[in-house]
Design an enzyme around this catalytic site. Structure first.
Site, short mmCIF file in Angstrom:
data_model
loop_
_atom_site.label_atom_id
_atom_site.label_comp_id
_atom_site.label_asym_id
_atom_site.label_seq_id
_atom_site.Cartn_x
_atom_site.Cartn_y
_atom_site.Cartn_z
N ASP A 53 53.77 -12.16 9.72
CA ASP A 53 52.99 -12.80 9.14
C ASP A 53 52.90 -12.62 7.28
O ASP A 53 52.55 -11.49 7.15
CB ASP A 53 51.33 -12.65 9.55
CG ASP A 53 50.26 -13.65 9.19
OD1 ASP A 53 50.95 -14.60 9.07
OD2 ASP A 53 49.21 -13.38 9.01
N HIS B 84 44.30 -18.94 -1.21
CA HIS B 84 43.55 -17.98 -0.33
C HIS B 84 43.62 -16.60 -0.90
O HIS B 84 42.68 -16.05 -0.73
CB HIS B 84 44.17 -18.09 0.89
CG HIS B 84 43.76 -16.89 1.97
ND1 HIS B 84 42.58 -16.96 2.55
CD2 HIS B 84 44.46 -15.87 2.40
CE1 HIS B 84 42.29 -16.20 3.43
NE2 HIS B 84 43.55 -15.17 3.28
N GLU C 218 42.34 -18.60 10.70
CA GLU C 218 43.00 -18.79 9.48
C GLU C 218 44.10 -20.07 9.90
O GLU C 218 44.88 -20.01 10.69
CB GLU C 218 44.02 -17.60 9.25
CG GLU C 218 43.15 -16.36 8.85
CD GLU C 218 44.01 -15.17 8.33
OE1 GLU C 218 43.44 -14.35 7.46
OE2 GLU C 218 45.08 -15.18 8.70
N GLU D 108 47.43 -21.67 9.25
CA GLU D 108 48.89 -21.43 8.75
C GLU D 108 49.82 -22.32 9.57
O GLU D 108 49.41 -23.12 10.39
CB GLU D 108 49.04 -20.30 9.27
CG GLU D 108 48.08 -18.87 8.75
CD GLU D 108 48.80 -17.48 9.03
OE1 GLU D 108 50.01 -17.36 8.84
OE2 GLU D 108 47.85 -16.53 9.18
N ASP E 76 46.13 -17.73 12.94
CA ASP E 76 46.14 -16.14 13.09
C ASP E 76 44.59 -15.65 13.18
O ASP E 76 44.35 -15.18 11.96
CB ASP E 76 46.86 -15.42 12.09
CG ASP E 76 47.45 -14.13 12.48
OD1 ASP E 76 47.65 -13.75 13.86
OD2 ASP E 76 47.46 -13.36 11.48
N ARG F 1 37.22 -10.14 10.37
CA ARG F 1 36.79 -9.70 8.91
C ARG F 1 36.28 -8.11 8.75
O ARG F 1 36.58 -7.52 7.76
CB ARG F 1 36.24 -10.64 8.28
CG ARG F 1 36.83 -12.15 8.22
CD ARG F 1 38.24 -11.98 7.50
NE ARG F 1 38.73 -13.43 7.52
CZ ARG F 1 39.98 -13.53 7.24
NH1 ARG F 1 41.07 -12.81 6.88
NH2 ARG F 1 40.30 -15.10 7.14
N GLN G 143 38.56 -5.56 9.75
CA GLN G 143 39.60 -5.31 8.85
C GLN G 143 39.41 -4.79 7.72
O GLN G 143 40.02 -3.94 7.05
CB GLN G 143 40.30 -6.84 8.68
CG GLN G 143 41.45 -6.90 7.66
CD GLN G 143 41.94 -8.44 7.32
OE1 GLN G 143 41.39 -9.09 7.65
NE2 GLN G 143 43.05 -8.39 6.84
N LYS H 247 43.82 -8.13 13.63
CA LYS H 247 44.63 -9.31 13.69
C LYS H 247 45.44 -9.45 14.84
O LYS H 247 45.85 -10.19 15.32
CB LYS H 247 45.68 -9.09 12.51
CG LYS H 247 45.06 -9.18 11.18
CD LYS H 247 44.58 -10.49 10.78
CE LYS H 247 45.41 -11.06 9.74
NZ LYS H 247 45.00 -12.39 9.26
N THR I 205 46.87 -14.59 18.38
CA THR I 205 47.39 -15.66 17.47
C THR I 205 47.69 -17.01 18.54
O THR I 205 48.18 -16.85 19.62
CB THR I 205 48.64 -15.10 16.71
OG1 THR I 205 48.33 -13.95 16.12
CG2 THR I 205 49.16 -16.32 16.04
N GLU J 251 36.51 -17.44 3.04
CA GLU J 251 36.25 -18.31 1.90
C GLU J 251 35.16 -19.11 1.82
O GLU J 251 34.25 -19.37 0.73
CB GLU J 251 37.77 -18.86 1.52
CG GLU J 251 38.95 -18.26 1.48
CD GLU J 251 40.18 -18.96 1.61
OE1 GLU J 251 40.55 -19.34 0.49
OE2 GLU J 251 40.76 -18.93 2.56
#
Length: 436
Positions: free
Chosen positions: A129, A136, A200, A202, A234, A238, A241, A254, A258, A375
């Protein structure tokens, strides 16, 4: 590489393909499906049908050079043959499905997609990844380092980390909220379900032909090693993390899940939608020579529009549709797919057919274009309000997230990727672990 298979006027005798939002005749993406509970097999999406490549090969409809490669339960053998084989297959299938070949319609093995189970398109030996979405990266950096959002290496190095291939699942597979260590304030950490589960937005980059260990892929050749693109979500916890990522980076936050869209939209199908790479702002360094190729800068980016939509459990119970909550585009990637491939192999790392690279979260500069709730809600401080009155800081159990993508260009038929969809289930109980 634009040819007759990209003609905007081309039509198929498969009626549902003509004007289909994702899979018109000009797309012909590759995937693996299970019809009616039978063994997985390779296929091509055409409208609301799936063309069975294994049966097609058995009927003598495909060139001998590629027939054997599509007769197994994964696309790895075909991917290993590289772009020439992909082009040969595309041309053969296009001819068989074109409107002027409708007299052969009865000979071709088609399945209704709604009656088929989609599988992963390939055995994924390696998953990496990247962190190539500069908007971002800047937004997240501001949340944690307001005075220094981007670290000095960002504009020199395509940042990435190795993920977990075993937890990648095709669209439609539910995901479970992960457990992990969480620390709030200055208190000691506690173990429990993540409270800040996030998506996320992607793209997934599929590797076709690989490289030998110790032999880097030059940037001028890197594009030929890319088989195609899927959508990728993905999932990220948070709060887990934030506690665990220093000093080594993402781990349990993570690797629990996925989600990918199950169709590989081939590099050939994407030819009309190539674009110039985003111009670097004044003062930004030029890519180092091993990452810089004039042709890649001129046409190595992709014109893909992306949308993320959410449906809560309450919305589903009330019969309310998914609500779009963000719109972004692949043009906001700071590095091209070819640059990611070239950098990944620059130290001699051997990429293999079926390896998957994530681009990293793709956000647009506008607030409605942010590719994650981290975000959009400013780390949960500014919840979004949905049309039914519910609010979300992060994802809750029962929420379903759907990522879609679309390519459009004047003079060409628009193509899509299908859905990248999954519903959040509650975290597993500690007692649910496998017996020893």
């Amino acid at each position: 590489m634009i040819d007759h298979t990209h003609a905007g006027t081309a039509r198929s005798w498969v009626d549902s393909a003509n004007g289909h939002a994702s899979f018109p005749l000009q797309n012909l993406p590759l995937g693996v499906f299970s019809p009616g509970g039978s063994a997985p097999r390779c296929g091509v999406a055409i409208g609301d049908r799936i063309l069975d490549l294994q049966a097609l090969a058995a009927g003598g409809h495909l060139p001998e050079t590629i027939a054997e490669a599509v007769c197994g339960p994964t696309l790895n053998p075909l991917l290993a043959m590289g772009r020439p084989a992909s082009r040969t297959l595309r041309h053969a299938v296009f001819e068989l499905l074109s409107e002027d070949r409708s007299h052969r319609a009865g000979d071709l093995p088609l399945h209704e997609a709604k009656h088929c189970q989609m599988c992963l398109p390939a055995i994924i030996g390696g998953y990496t990844d990247f962190y190539a979405g500069i908007v971002h990266a800047t937004n997240v950096g501001k949340l944690f380092r307001p005075d220094n959002p981007l670290l000095p290496n960002y504009k020199y190095v395509p940042i990435g980390y190795h993920g977990r291939p075993s937890s990648i699942r095709p669209s439609g597979t539910p995901i479970r909220r992960p457990n992990g260590q969480i620390r709030t304030g200055q208190s000691d950490p506690v173990a429990g379900p993540a409270r800040q589960l996030d998506y996320e937005v992607e793209l997934g980059i599929w590797i076709g032909s690989g490289n030998a260990l110790g032999v880097p892929i030059p940037i001028s050749e890197a594009g030929e090693h890319i088989a195609g693109i899927s959508l990728l979500n993905d999932w990220s916890a948070r709060d887990i993390q934030a506690w665990e990522y220093q000093p080594l980076g993402p781990f349990l936050a993570k690797n629990f899940a996925t989600t990918i869209s199950p169709w590989i939209v081939t590099a050939e199908a994407l030819a009309p939608f190539r674009a110039a790479q985003m111009a670097r702002p004044p003062g930004d360094p030029a890519p180092l020579p091993y990452l810089l190729d004039a042709r890649d800068q001129a046409e190595g980016a992709l014109a893909i529009q992306l949308e993320i939509a959410l449906q809560t459990a309450a919305m589903r119970e009330a019969g309310q549709p998914h609500q779009a909550i963000a719109w972004t585009a692949a043009s906001h990637l700071y590095w091209t797919p070819a640059q990611m491939v070239a950098h990944h192999s620059s130290n001699g790392c051997n990429l293999e057919p079926g390896d998957l690279l994530g681009t990293g979260t793709i956000s647009a500069p506008e607030e409605h274009g942010y590719g994650s709730l981290l975000e959009t809600t400013s780390r949960g401080e500014r919840p979004i309000r949905l049309a039914n009155g519910e609010e979300r800081r992060f994802l809750e159990d029962g929420d379903e997230v759907v990522l879609t993508g679309r390519c459009s260009q004047p003079g060409f038929a628009s193509i899509g990727f299908g859905e990248c969809r999954a519903t959040v289930l509650p975290a597993p109980s500690p007692s649910a672990s496998n017996p020893q």
